[in-house]
Design a protein around this motif. Sequence first.
Motif, short mmCIF file in Angstrom:
data_model
loop_
_atom_site.label_atom_id
_atom_site.label_comp_id
_atom_site.label_asym_id
_atom_site.label_seq_id
_atom_site.Cartn_x
_atom_site.Cartn_y
_atom_site.Cartn_z
N THR A 44 5.04 -14.66 2.61
CA THR A 44 4.05 -13.61 2.87
C THR A 44 3.21 -13.95 4.08
N THR A 45 2.84 -12.90 4.82
CA THR A 45 2.03 -13.10 6.04
C THR A 45 0.82 -12.18 6.10
N GLY A 46 0.69 -11.24 5.17
CA GLY A 46 -0.42 -10.30 5.22
C GLY A 46 0.06 -8.90 5.53
N GLY A 47 -0.72 -8.16 6.33
CA GLY A 47 -0.37 -6.79 6.67
C GLY A 47 -0.95 -5.79 5.68
N THR A 48 -0.64 -4.52 5.87
CA THR A 48 -1.16 -3.47 5.01
C THR A 48 -0.76 -3.66 3.56
N ILE A 49 0.42 -4.19 3.33
CA ILE A 49 0.90 -4.43 1.96
C ILE A 49 -0.04 -5.37 1.20
N ALA A 50 -0.79 -6.18 1.94
CA ALA A 50 -1.71 -7.14 1.34
C ALA A 50 -3.17 -6.79 1.64
N SER A 51 -3.45 -5.53 1.89
CA SER A 51 -4.79 -5.12 2.32
C SER A 51 -5.46 -4.20 1.30
N ARG A 52 -6.80 -4.23 1.36
CA ARG A 52 -7.63 -3.32 0.57
C ARG A 52 -8.80 -2.88 1.43
N PRO A 53 -9.40 -1.75 1.09
CA PRO A 53 -10.58 -1.31 1.86
C PRO A 53 -11.76 -2.26 1.64
N ALA A 54 -12.46 -2.55 2.70
CA ALA A 54 -13.69 -3.35 2.64
C ALA A 54 -14.87 -2.41 2.44
N PRO A 55 -16.05 -2.96 2.12
CA PRO A 55 -17.23 -2.11 1.93
C PRO A 55 -17.56 -1.21 3.12
N ASP A 56 -17.20 -1.66 4.34
CA ASP A 56 -17.50 -0.84 5.52
C ASP A 56 -16.46 0.25 5.76
N GLY A 57 -15.45 0.32 4.87
CA GLY A 57 -14.43 1.35 4.99
C GLY A 57 -13.18 0.93 5.73
N ALA A 58 -13.27 -0.15 6.51
CA ALA A 58 -12.10 -0.63 7.24
C ALA A 58 -11.15 -1.35 6.28
N VAL A 59 -9.85 -1.22 6.54
CA VAL A 59 -8.85 -1.89 5.71
C VAL A 59 -8.65 -3.30 6.21
N ARG A 60 -8.78 -4.28 5.31
CA ARG A 60 -8.67 -5.68 5.68
C ARG A 60 -7.70 -6.39 4.75
N VAL A 61 -7.01 -7.42 5.28
CA VAL A 61 -6.09 -8.20 4.47
C VAL A 61 -6.87 -8.98 3.42
N ALA A 62 -6.48 -8.84 2.15
CA ALA A 62 -7.25 -9.45 1.08
C ALA A 62 -6.41 -9.94 -0.09
#
Length: 322
Positions: free
Chosen positions: A7-25
């Motif tokens: 695994t390396t991240g990307g949208t598949i490993a992302s969720r929305p942050a409190p500021d609305g931007a999608v971040r790897v999490a």
Amino acid sequence: MGVSIVTTGGTIASRPAPDGAVRVAVRGPELAVPGAAVRVHEMMLTHSFNLTRAEVLRLARRILAELRDPGVDGVVVTHGTDTMEETAYLVDLVLPPPCTVVFTGAQRHAGAPDADGPRNLADAVAVAAAPQARGMGALITMAGQVHAARYATKAHTLRPEAFASPGHGPVARVRDGRVEVGSPPTRTDGFRIDELGELEARVDVVPVYLDADGVQIAACRAAGARGLVLQALGTGNPTPGVLREIGACLREGIAVLVASRCAEGPATPVYGAGGGADLARAGAVFAGSLSAPRARLLLMAALAAEGGPEKALERIRPHLLP
């Protein structure tokens, strides 16, 4: 025997942050298909638009290490879609037969009610484990379609069917976990990973557009480029200003590949009077059906392996298919 997931991240490993931007999490083990993987190895947790060539080389080495394990049938790599096609192509260049590596990702983040990541990952595992997919090299699997790394390109910014292979189409499909192979991709002998070093040679991609004056090419030359990929018009045509600057590059021993900015069809020297035929006469090499980003990686690899531009261009000619 089974499948290893890297695994390396990307949208598949992302969720929305409190500021609305999608971040790897989402950590790698949380993405795993239960019972399907020999192991899950988290290499990175990043968006693919942040990747460096050093990180991609490190990923390629890890993939090759996984494939040396006799308990591993194939490898799945979860990856952001923005640069997936480039990473997959570089891996394909160093992948020995009869190995299979399947890249996958998502267009909808992991917190979305209709997230596509779980299905894409399950499909990728099925392809990596399928005997009929053995030896197909590096592949990209999204939305039930399987594309060869040589031809796959991200064709839509948001739609789940993110990838297409213009002029070729998918090499396989996945339906309800069953892998149906159509036309396996033709593969050409590539490179040993130890030939590539750190891919240090600077190779730039320069687009051509109406009345382009070539100032970007001059800047690349001044920056120390050892190679240049021209994303040219039509069948591979420059503008007068671009032709003039490419001539200066060639006289200085900078290797030049010519790709087309068109989605389909090969770059080939057809037109004189300042067209692609004049680029070819000056010493530029036409990249056939390779896209400009892939032509860049191929030229970088060849310059690393061979040193000088003449030997590098000779090394890559078998890859420049129509």
